[in-house]
Design a protein around this motif. Structure first.
Motif, mmCIF file in Angstrom:
data_model
loop_
_atom_site.group_PDB
_atom_site.id
_atom_site.type_symbol
_atom_site.label_atom_id
_atom_site.label_comp_id
_atom_site.label_asym_id
_atom_site.label_seq_id
_atom_site.Cartn_x
_atom_site.Cartn_y
_atom_site.Cartn_z
ATOM 1 N N HIS A 193 0.868 -1.175 0.000
ATOM 2 C CA HIS A 193 0.000 0.000 0.000
ATOM 3 C C HIS A 193 0.904 1.224 0.000
ATOM 4 O O HIS A 193 1.995 1.203 0.575
ATOM 5 N N PRO A 242 -3.962 0.506 -1.988
ATOM 6 C CA PRO A 242 -3.321 -0.687 -2.537
ATOM 7 C C PRO A 242 -2.734 -0.379 -3.910
ATOM 8 O O PRO A 242 -3.315 0.389 -4.686
ATOM 9 N N MET A 278 -3.253 -4.820 -7.259
ATOM 10 C CA MET A 278 -4.188 -5.416 -6.308
ATOM 11 C C MET A 278 -5.639 -5.177 -6.705
ATOM 12 O O MET A 278 -6.553 -5.785 -6.140
ATOM 13 N N ASP A 305 1.675 -11.076 1.018
ATOM 14 C CA ASP A 305 1.837 -10.372 2.297
ATOM 15 C C ASP A 305 1.895 -11.345 3.478
ATOM 16 O O ASP A 305 0.869 -11.852 3.934
#
Length: 579
Positions: free
Chosen positions: A208, A214, A218, A245
């Motif tokens: 992010h 994001p 994404m 992540d």
């Protein structure tokens, strides 16, 4: 400068050939940039230079599997200290971040640079002053690279999903899913890149930005991903790289379940990063589910490779340029990073209301796993004006001043200069998992972000830790460590003409004495263009040193110094047997 390959005979070393086979005492003959002969007792001819490798290992050159030299190589073509650390090939275009393709609109093109600058802590000015930007497609980018950029190592590059979306959708790439027409154009640009020799597609389901948005990749829906994967199947030597992540929001498992579903039945190689190798991730419960997923993919017969790091993450906090605060959910401190002028930064750091908000955020809003929750060991190690004290921890400094750690760090920057920085301690590694993954047939090692975070320091020379921390201590054999950083990576990326000490292979070779090499201490060097005709600084370190490094048969490092040769070429994936 470039150099011609020399005729060379490397004599008397222990050859570790990059296949995992036991070391053998042998000589290696190099001619016309290729390995011409390997065997004991070779006799030098009149036109050959002899290099004495007695007491040394002779191995394929090391492959850095995850770097961010995409921009840096244009203004630091020597890529020091990589030649002195035995590196002969770097892989770029990672994490979905890439310099091509680009949009016609200069504002959108600038987004590509801003993304690199924020997420990889690379200054913006040299991107604009040192790169020609004479490309729109990836194939045009390759042409520019191969004709204009001479570097010390070979390089290969993914095409970044974020760059693809920005090139087609403009700024809307940050806001929404692509339409059917846009998906078709994105897929066409990917096809152009793969046909021109890109390593594959890299995408990002982790990051992010400083506004907590994001990254554009994404926002890709299943239709877009499916279209891209279908293009990938036409290029069997190429790889999909996925960053997931397991650090902040812990969405890695869900992301990989989605991608496994979308790629079901497709002849696709996918590299995902991956199984965590930090002890806190294990203790936090993130490691075991991802290790089980890695094993499941192997049992299902998928061509899925798990990326991992054998190095700890060393993180430095700066208020000039860093993603650390934002990615730790520490947005009050991030306000200082984004403040436009030095006066604005100082005003915030001194403001009582800002300090109160910063204390609250530090204690309550930063991620539970962030460094700010454990300030005691943070080291005050880089004072711009040398006012000091340096070498003590933030906890000790806060105790001396009788302040909250957030207030103490604000005072540190006010007293020592806005270009000062503080360094977090290395996260403890899970060495057992590092060893397990190094030995696993479907794991990609030597991931270290080399080339990124120049003033925060990341990666360059970290490859050496596999030798110094694991081979020396008996956790891994030399053959295992060499294979994991050479032949295994060459196989993964489709570099079928290098990665092994074998007749006919490209002469990417390094020679070193295990007792001599170390990952050296960092220091500052002022060689990064500042866009104003001068230079700013980055961290670097001295070479290992290796005794010798060859790239395509050209000496890039010998006798303790880099030669200045620039023999690197762009490398592209090839299917086995197509060399």
């Amino acid at each position: 400068m470039t150099s011609q390959a020399q005729n060379l005979l490397i004599q008397g070393g222990a050859v570790v050939d990059g296949t995992g086979a036991p070391a053998v005492r042998a000589d290696v003959r190099v001619r016309a940039g290729l390995i011409a002969e390997v065997g004991p007792g070779l006799v030098a001819t009149a036109d050959e230079t002899v290099f004495d490798a007695s007491g040394c290992h002779v191995t394929p050159g090391l492959i850095e599997s995850h770097t961010h030299f995409d921009g840096t190589m244009w203004w630091q073509p020597g890529l020091e200290p990589l030649p002195g650390c035995g590196v002969t090939t770097v892989v770029m275009g990672n994490c979905g971040f890439a310099l091509a393709p680009v949009h016609d609109d200069p504002e959108v093109r600038a987004q590509v640079v801003k993304i690199f600058s924020f997420f990889e802590d690379i200054p913006e000015p040299p991107f604009f002053s040192n790169l020609p930007w004479n490309w729109r497609t990836w194939s045009e980018y390759r042409e520019s690279m191969t004709t204009r950029c001479e570097v010390s190592t070979n390089y290969g590059s993914f095409v970044g999903h974020i760059a693809l979306r920005l090139a087609v959708m403009g700024m809307d790439a940050w806001e929404r899913a692509a339409t059917a027409g846009e998906i078709e154009r994105i897929a066409a640009l990917l096809d152009d890149a793969l046909a021109a020799g890109a390593l594959g597609l890299s995408t990002n389901f982790l990051d992010h930005d400083g506004e907590d948005r994001p990254v554009p990749s994404m926002l890709a829906d299943d239709a877009e991903l499916t279209a891209l994967f279908e293009v990938m199947t036409r290029f069997p030597a190429a790889t999909v790289q996925v960053v997931v992540d397991s650090l902040m929001r812990f969405t890695a498992t869900a992301t990989m379940e989605r991608l496994a579903r979308l790629t079901e039945g497709l002849p696709l190689r996918l590299q995902w990063g991956g199984v965590p190798t930090l002890k806190w991730q294990k203790d936090y419960g993130m490691q075991q589910p991802l290790w089980e997923m890695h094993q499941r993919f192997a049992e299902e017969g998928r061509d899925f490779w798990t990326g991992y790091a054998h190095v700890p993450i060393t993180t430095t906090a700066s208020i000039r340029q860093t993603l650390l605060f934002a990615q730790s959910n520490e947005y009050v401190w991030h306000e200082v990073v984004t403040a436009e002028t030095d006066a604005d930064k100082r005003a915030l750091l001194a403001d009582r209301e800002w300090r109160a908000r910063a204390r609250h955020s530090w204690d309550n809003e930063s991620l539970a796993t962030s460094f700010f929750r454990e300030p005691q060991p943070i080291v005050l190690d880089n004072s711009e004006n040398e006012a000091g004290p340096t070498g003590i921890t933030l906890g000790e400094y806060a105790d001396q001043l009788g302040l909250h750690p957030s207030d103490a760090m604000a005072q540190w920057f006010l007293d020592n200069g806005l270009s000062s920085s503080v360094t977090m301690p290395d996260w403890e590694k899970d060495d057992d998992m590092v060893v397990r993954l190094t030995r696993d047939p479907f794991a990609v090692g030597n991931i270290n972000d080399s080339g990124a975070h120049g003033q925060l320091f990341c990666g360059s020379g970290d490859n050496l830790l596999l030798y110094t921390d694991y081979v020396r201590t008996g956790k891994l054999s030399m053959e295992e460590a060499v294979y994991s950083q050479t032949g295994k990576l060459a196989q993964h990326f489709g570099f079928t003409d290098r990665g092994e000490i074998k007749v006919g292979m490209r002469a990417d070779i390094t020679v070193f004495d295990l007792d001599e090499i170390e990952r050296r201490d960092k220091y500052k060097t002022f060689d990064v263009p500042d866009g104003k005709g001068g230079f700013t600084w980055r961290w670097t370190r001295d070479p290992a040193p290796m005794r010798l490094t060859l790239v395509n048969g050209v000496t890039t490092f010998v006798d303790g110094v880099a030669t200045g040769a620039r023999p690197g070429v762009m490398v592209s994936p090839q299917a086995a047997g197509d060399r």
